[in-house]
Design an enzyme around this catalytic site. Structure first.
Site, PDB file in Angstrom:
ATOM      1  N   SER A  43     -60.348 -83.652 -25.145  1.00 29.12           N
ATOM      2  CA  SER A  43     -60.078 -84.587 -26.245  1.00 29.12           C
ATOM      3  C   SER A  43     -61.211 -84.689 -27.252  1.00 29.12           C
ATOM      4  CB  SER A  43     -59.813 -85.990 -25.679  1.00 29.12           C
ATOM      5  OG  SER A  43     -58.804 -85.945 -24.712  1.00 29.12           O
ATOM      6  N   CYS A  47     -62.470 -80.646 -35.640  1.00 30.58           N
ATOM      7  CA  CYS A  47     -62.656 -80.830 -37.083  1.00 30.58           C
ATOM      8  C   CYS A  47     -64.019 -81.421 -37.401  1.00 30.58           C
ATOM      9  CB  CYS A  47     -61.601 -81.777 -37.652  1.00 30.58           C
ATOM     10  SG  CYS A  47     -59.979 -81.536 -36.965  1.00 30.58           S
ATOM     11  N   VAL A  84     -54.892 -72.249 -16.313  1.00 35.12           N
ATOM     12  CA  VAL A  84     -53.559 -71.866 -15.853  1.00 35.12           C
ATOM     13  C   VAL A  84     -53.337 -70.408 -16.268  1.00 35.12           C
ATOM     14  CG1 VAL A  84     -51.088 -72.243 -16.132  1.00 35.12           C
ATOM     15  CG2 VAL A  84     -52.634 -74.185 -15.835  1.00 35.12           C
ATOM     16  N   ASP A 294     -51.792 -77.010 -31.411  1.00 30.41           N
ATOM     17  CA  ASP A 294     -52.061 -75.772 -32.149  1.00 30.41           C
ATOM     18  C   ASP A 294     -51.290 -74.568 -31.633  1.00 30.41           C
ATOM     19  OD1 ASP A 294     -53.808 -77.383 -33.468  1.00 30.41           O
ATOM     20  OD2 ASP A 294     -55.628 -76.313 -32.888  1.00 30.41           O
ATOM     21  N   TYR A 437     -53.483-100.044 -59.330  1.00 23.30           N
ATOM     22  CA  TYR A 437     -54.343 -99.847 -60.495  1.00 23.30           C
ATOM     23  C   TYR A 437     -55.369-100.962 -60.643  1.00 23.30           C
ATOM     24  CZ  TYR A 437     -56.103-100.479 -65.177  1.00 23.30           C
ATOM     25  OH  TYR A 437     -56.955-100.721 -66.219  1.00 23.30           O
TER      26      TYR A 437
END
Lengths: 464, 464
Positions: A43, A47, A84, A294, A437
């Site tokens: 975990s 990034c 695995v 992924d 805005y």
């Protein structure tokens, strides 16, 4: 003994999110959870590695969202450094290899989650395995790179050179990191412009801005060889045209799905090499096998085709959805619109939806408009330029994509387009969007609205 | 002579945007344009005044988007300091008063745009007209306030005190401005918490943060009187409970539509005192009369009712739509979702959609969820807290509103919710939104997504 056993292959974002969410919904009496992770980490934020290398972030602990111990406290039988090696779908069992002890054994499952991730593309080049040549996908990679930087040293006055191969997200982020580490940075980019996830006209803006930051980007540069010095370390990177001196080489060429195990087990793999799933993230055709992160392909909601996008935020969503479904709840992952944000120093880069070439690839006719504005009111301190390119379908005016290159406060504005794409809005509908805005946050016409207006004009002007 | 004449009443954002857009579509031979402005300024950013007063912005020139001369160069016959005193709709003429010369005259029109703006609420309090008491709606107001600050002086060591009456957008922005000018600032707020455009639980966060910035906010404070000193200038502000010393008083109580002229002419005015229009911004029931900007009511797309919102970004959109329609094109303004962003020093505040009390007022049953997160990945430098509150309809889970209080990089995330509201998304749909992720820009779960997930749980948990 629990009523059912869940086996999870892969202990990173998708796998452990799935395990955690399933555990939230079902206690240990109902569901036994065994998770296999071949590396020594769980975990973690891949990034975040560029920011660890740059020194912005303390690593690697800060990048680990949850340690093996924390997972185990939640009654997840997490087996680290255990790979695995085979999935027997019909027999409902997986074969695991303990990389410490060398023991191999079969483990049965009632439900299986495949979250094997992606592997970095590593071109078969002479010298690619030389000391000083580094990928940056895993925490181990990050540590190895940092050790390598130490090996190069930082003697005063000595020019230290880094060559980054690849000019996508990882490439440009690593260019920033190496710059911050005091290296002279050259980015070798095979493509026409950096950031091939943008159209070349927007990539050109990134090129120019990187130039301004002191990063040399060489476009159209195909690396042919990595040369080493007398000490065996990398010394130069050769392209077809010339060589570039390098004390360290960072490979940022992208990743591809790690789906061999699934493919060998007979699961369906898509055109980009990723496992195909339904909206519930079930491997297609298998009631009790899920896949996420992924290693899967996802539906591109704009193009209507599957793609492969390796991104932690998707992996987390997949895990959440899988965990809900495994745990007896329900969840779906409808797909992506292809949003991505990045930065190089204070330059921000964002994109969502289709590029021109994506639109052409799926046979859509389109118009484009590009505008320049500022992220704040022009008169407000810190107002800086930002460029927005918008692509809309010819005739219908349906939004197809947005690309942004600008300074601080630019990139996350792409989210507006991401939601509009998800909702199937036209650029005309977008011109009326009620966006926040105030002078410190936006000109009175938000740059996204200015782009939408100009795109409306392009749609009207183009006729049918 | 032109084929048609357009008369515009009001030379600020809505009026001059309409005039400019009409001119873009029709040349002087086709369309004569006469615009009346009673003040000495056109097309300025009233929203920028707090930043002029604070010294962040050079004023007033920087706040003027387009000068009278620039408008005239585009063949708009702009008559400054000329007030329209009567509209004769049936006779297609307006009566104008030249405030310089005192001349009054009738001018005929084929098409009319009413853009008379809003006037600040100015309570009838003893002492309200004393020197040192200032509104901040017009550039004239801003200059008068700055002159007043000079009059107070800045002798070293002398404590200078500013009292801001009202704790809405203008109030909190002026509190920042006066703080930056070196004043000790007290904000007197009639309501339960500052920022009544937020729910009180979120307003409480603003209160606490303002406290941390050194701004004293007194809630439940009704001003009864403004007292003056021997020099005739303001000296104290009295509430029912006590008095507050004041060298200067800033009124930031809000505005109401300036629609008297339209009402007297027989146009339809809505429950909030603003002119009612159709989606093309035509005054209801009048083929050749349009109205836009702060003098109209707009459709709240979430509540399905009309509201009055004075905001430059809406005024500009109205003007654009009106100008397109006047000029023979087409355009519509479908309505608003009520998005607003603001800041006090580095505290950012945003909202869109309905508050709890708005939902109750229109008979909607709802659930809420509030989450705390950070605007960047928790480990990334500069990660700071942000709180997101989300409101969704019971059972259906339709998004009803979002409120955000946080630090730099928080407020504009409300735009995601603004688009989702416009598209009628459910909070469940929002959990799958493909928002931009990279550590400098967001945690792996964007705070808006975290809020959506928690709101989904609240919707499910609440049953039907």
């Amino acid at each position: 003994m629990a009523a059912e056993r869940l086996v999870v292959i892969g202990g990173d974002a998708a796998g452990m999110s799935a395990a955690s969410q399933a555990r939230r919904l079902k206690g240990p009496d109902e569901l036994e959870i065994i998770a296999f992770e071949r590396s020594a980490f769980t975990s973690y934020s891949a990034c975040g590695i560029p920011y660890w290398v740059s020194g912005d972030v303390e690593g690697p602990d800060d990048l680990i969202a949850r340690t093996p111990e924390e997972h185990r406290e939640r009654d997840i039988d997490l087996r680290m450094r255990t790979e695995v090696t085979e999935i027997d779908v019909a027999g409902r069992r997986v074969r695991a290899l303990d990389r410490e002890s060398g023991d191999a054994y079969w483990t049965g499952f009632d439900k299986l989650v495949i979250a094997t991730g992606a592997r970095p593309v590593r071109p078969e080049l002479p010298g690619i395995d030389a000391p000083g040549v580094h990928g940056v996908q895993t925490l181990g990679d990050g540590q190895a790179l940092l050790d390598s930087l130490d090996a190069v040293g930082s003697g005063s006055g000595k020019t230290r050179r880094a060559v980054v191969v690849g000019a996508g997200y990882i490439g440009v982020e690593m260019a920033e990191a190496m710059l911050k580490r005091g290296f002279e940075v050259t980015v070798l980019n095979r493509g026409e412009q950096p950031m091939a996830t943008l159209d070349p006209d927007m990539g050109k803006l990134v090129h120019d801005a990187m130039d301004g930051l002191g990063i040399t980007t060489v476009n159209g540069a195909s690396v042919t060889k990595i040369l080493t010095g007398p000490d065996g370390r990398v010394s130069e990177v050769a392209t077809e045209e010339r060589t570039y001196p390098a004390d360290v080489v960072v490979l940022g060429i992208g990743v591809e799905p790690e789906a061999e195990l699934a493919r060998e087990a007979g699961l369906t793999v898509g055109p980009h090499g990723g496992i195909l799933t339904d909206l519930a993230m079930r491997a297609v055709g298998h009631e009790n096998v899920w896949a996420g992160g992924d290693c899967v392909e996802v539906l591109d909601l704009v193009a209507g085709r599957s793609r492969h996008i390796a991104l932690g935020t998707h992996a987390n969503k997949h895990g959440q959805v899988i965990g809900s479904n495994v745990g007896g709840g329900y969840g779906t992952f409808p797909g992506v619109v292809g949003t991505a944000v990045s930065k190089v120093c204070d330059l921000e880069i964002a994109r969502t939806g289709l590029r021109e070439k994506d639109a052409r690839a799926v046979g859509l006719r389109y118009v484009t408009a590009t505008i320049e504005s500022t992220q704040r009111a022009g008169y407000y301190p810190g107002a800086k330029p930002m460029t927005v390119k918008m692509i809309a379908e010819l005739r219908t005016g349906r939004l197809l994509g947005v690309q942004i290159v600008g300074r601080e406060g630019s990139a996350k504005r792409v989210d507006v387009a991401a939601v509009a794409l998800t909702a199937g809005m036209t650029v005309e509908q977008m011109t009326a969007l009620d966006l926040g805005y105030a002078p410190p946050f936006s000109p009175v016409w938000d740059p996204v609205l200015v782009a939408a207006r100009k795109t409306v004009a392009a749609v009207r002007g183009a006729g049918s």
